[in-house]
Design an enzyme around this catalytic site. Sequence first.
Site, PDB file in Angstrom:
ATOM      1  N   GLU A 177       0.832  -1.210   0.000  1.00  0.00           N
ATOM      2  CA  GLU A 177       0.000   0.000   0.000  1.00  0.00           C
ATOM      3  C   GLU A 177       0.869   1.264   0.000  1.00  0.00           C
ATOM      4  O   GLU A 177       1.087   1.881   1.039  1.00  0.00           O
ATOM      5  CB  GLU A 177      -0.941   0.018   1.217  1.00  0.00           C
ATOM      6  CG  GLU A 177      -1.889   1.216   1.213  1.00  0.00           C
ATOM      7  CD  GLU A 177      -2.757   1.306   2.461  1.00  0.00           C
ATOM      8  OE1 GLU A 177      -3.617   2.190   2.503  1.00  0.00           O
ATOM      9  OE2 GLU A 177      -2.572   0.507   3.396  1.00  0.00           O
ATOM     10  N   LYS A 214      -2.816  -2.049  -2.851  1.00  0.00           N
ATOM     11  CA  LYS A 214      -3.856  -1.171  -2.327  1.00  0.00           C
ATOM     12  C   LYS A 214      -3.453   0.258  -2.668  1.00  0.00           C
ATOM     13  O   LYS A 214      -2.441   0.758  -2.159  1.00  0.00           O
ATOM     14  CB  LYS A 214      -4.030  -1.365  -0.818  1.00  0.00           C
ATOM     15  CG  LYS A 214      -5.144  -0.495  -0.225  1.00  0.00           C
ATOM     16  CD  LYS A 214      -5.502  -0.912   1.190  1.00  0.00           C
ATOM     17  CE  LYS A 214      -6.568   0.023   1.760  1.00  0.00           C
ATOM     18  NZ  LYS A 214      -7.088  -0.413   3.070  1.00  0.00           N
TER      19      LYS A 214
END
Length: 297
Positions: A177, A214
Site C-alpha cells: 500500500e 492497495k
Amino acid sequence: MPKQEMAEQVRNANGFIAALDQSGGSTPKALKAYGIGEDAYATDDEMFDLIHGMRSRIVDAPAFTGAKVIGAILFEMTMDRTFGGKPAARYLWEDRRVVPFLKIDKGLEAEVDGVQLMKPIPGLEDLLRRATENGVFGTKMRSVIYAVSQSGIAANVAQQFQIGKEVISHGLVPILEPEINIKMTGKAEAEEILRDAILAELDQLAPNATIMLKLTLPEIPNIYKPLVDHPQVMRVVALSGGYSRAEANRRLAENTGVVASFSRALTEGLSAQQSDAEFNTMISETIEDVFAASVAG
C-alpha cells in the site's frame, strides 16, 4: 485446502475488502466518529477494548459475510483476540467466509524526499509465523507519497517490495500500500510514476510470487489497468484516502477490475448509540453501496 479456497475468493469473487485495522494512532479518531469520545477511556487497554467492540459489532452484522465482503484486514491486537469465542482470523473465515489479512507495519518515518517510508518492523519473522499459525491469508503495509518525486516514489515502492518478498517467503500474500495523499499537488503525475515503479519491481519478482496492491483512487480512470491485468497481481484494491464514501464509490466505479478496501468510508454513519437493528441496517446499506461500486468497476 482453506488457502486455495481463500486465494480463489480473493482473486475472483465479487465484493470488497474491509479495512478493520485502525492502529493506536488512528483509533481515537475512529472511536470519535463512532460516537465514543476520549473521556470514555483512561488507558490504551480500555481504548482497544472499545474499538474491538466496534469491530465485533461489524463482523457480527448479518450483512458482513463472504457474499459481498471478500476479506478483512485486521490489526495485530485483533488477530490476538476473539470474535464469537474463536480466534479472530478463524472466526472470519470459518463463520463469516471472509478472508483474513493482517496489518504488519509499525507506522511511518518522518517525510523525506516527498515520501514517508515505513518504520522498521521489529519481530517481523515472529509476527509472520504467528499470522500463518492463526490462519491469516495475507498481510498489509502502508507508506505514503506526498510529492512528485521520482526518487522518493522509487524508494517507497522498493521498500514495499523488499518487505513483500519476506511476507511471500512465509507463504502469505502481501498487500502493498504505497498511498498517494489525495491533497498533494501533481497527484495525476505521481500516479503515473507510481504505476511505472511498481511495474519495474514486478519485472524483478520471482515468477511464482504473487502480490496484491492497495492504491489511492486515481485522477485518471484506469491508469492502474496494467497492474490489474498483471499475472502476478492477485487483486488491486482501492483505499478511500479521505474521500467521502459517495466520492470514493464514484471514483471506484470508473476503474475496471479495482475493488474497494475502505476503512473510514466503511464505518461512516455507524454509531455506538445505535440499536443493533439500526446499526445492522446502516452497515448493510454501506456494504451494498461499496459492493455495487466495486462490481461496477
